[in-house]
Design an enzyme around this catalytic site. Structure first.
Site, PDB file in Angstrom:
ATOM      1  N   PRO A   1       0.785  -1.245   0.000  1.00 37.53           N
ATOM      2  CA  PRO A   1       0.000   0.000   0.000  1.00 37.53           C
ATOM      3  C   PRO A   1       0.815   1.292   0.000  1.00 37.53           C
ATOM      4  O   PRO A   1       0.772   2.077   0.950  1.00 37.53           O
ATOM      5  CB  PRO A   1      -0.828  -0.132   1.282  1.00 37.53           C
ATOM      6  N   CYS A   2       1.513   1.546  -1.095  1.00 39.64           N
ATOM      7  CA  CYS A   2       2.257   2.802  -1.194  1.00 39.64           C
ATOM      8  C   CYS A   2       1.320   4.009  -1.227  1.00 39.64           C
ATOM      9  O   CYS A   2       1.740   5.133  -0.956  1.00 39.64           O
ATOM     10  CB  CYS A   2       3.171   2.786  -2.414  1.00 39.64           C
ATOM     11  N   HIS A   3       0.036   3.778  -1.513  1.00 34.34           N
ATOM     12  CA  HIS A   3      -0.932   4.878  -1.516  1.00 34.34           C
ATOM     13  C   HIS A   3      -1.197   5.417  -0.117  1.00 34.34           C
ATOM     14  O   HIS A   3      -1.772   6.491   0.038  1.00 34.34           O
ATOM     15  CB  HIS A   3      -2.253   4.415  -2.148  1.00 34.34           C
TER      16      HIS A   3
END
Length: 213
Positions: free
Chosen positions: A176-178
């Site tokens: 989850p780089c978001h």
């Protein structure tokens, strides 16, 4: 604006980085590729890939014999495949869905407690792998900063390098780089578009508030 969005989502920058999230703890395992597996453009790898729909647009998902190696949002199939092939230009590609892909795609629906162990088989440096593993520890519905990630991996002065590693994340959504934003509250860039990043953050927050995860 972005600052209002952060307040709206009740972002917590550090919470979760010191403890293992449910996602990381239960069913995601990262294995780094060996030099033999990725040298010469993945010459000895067979990669199966398929296309699917998600709440955030079309995705391409690909896997080696050891696990998922690539997930990306992309509406144009030909472009999506071209990007994948550029990463492993000498690999053998087969358009075929397999159990690795089917299992990984379940992250966009249903009850995560029913998922089997998700195996990721990733090409990356030791530093990149460490950063990507740190991203898995950010709980759904929470946000953190590049600086906090740098501290969590014991490299407090490496926030810029952390940002570069996050920007090269090969697994959309599942890693989850978001959930990483700037310390100013600005949501910042996202490989698959800032609008999609905002939608992902809002969708996850809504799921948490409805006790769906």
């Amino acid at each position: 604006d972005d600052n209002k969005q952060v307040t709206l989502f009740d972002a917590t920058y550090d919470t979760g980085l010191s403890s293992t999230s449910r996602l990381h703890d239960l069913f995601v395992n990262i294995e780094g590729m060996t030099p033999a597996e990725y040298k010469h453009g993945g010459k000895h790898l067979t990669i199966r890939y398929s296309f699917a729909q998600s709440p955030f647009g079309n995705v391409i998902v690909a896997a080696t014999e050891k696990g998922i190696c690539h997930i990306a949002f992309e509406d144009e199939r030909q472009k999506a495949l071209q990007v994948l092939k550029q990463k492993f230009h000498a690999a053998n590609f087969i358009q075929e869905i397999d159990p690795f892909q089917q299992n990984a795609l379940q992250i966009f629906q249903g009850d995560w407690s029913q998922l089997s162990k998700i195996k990721l088989h990733l090409r990356g440096t030791d530093f990149q792998l460490k950063v990507w593993e740190a991203l898995l520890k950010i709980p759904m519905g929470n946000l953190t900063t590049y600086n906090a990630i740098a501290h969590s991996i014991g490299k407090p002065s490496a926030s810029r390098a952390v940002g570069t590693a996050i920007g090269s994340n090969p697994i959309a959504y599942l890693i989850p780089c978001h959930r990483v934003i700037r310390s100013t509250g600005d949501f910042g860039d996202y490989m698959w578009g800032s609008t999609r990043k905002t939608a992902l953050i809002g969708w996850e927050r809504a799921k948490i508030e409805l006790n769906l995860y």
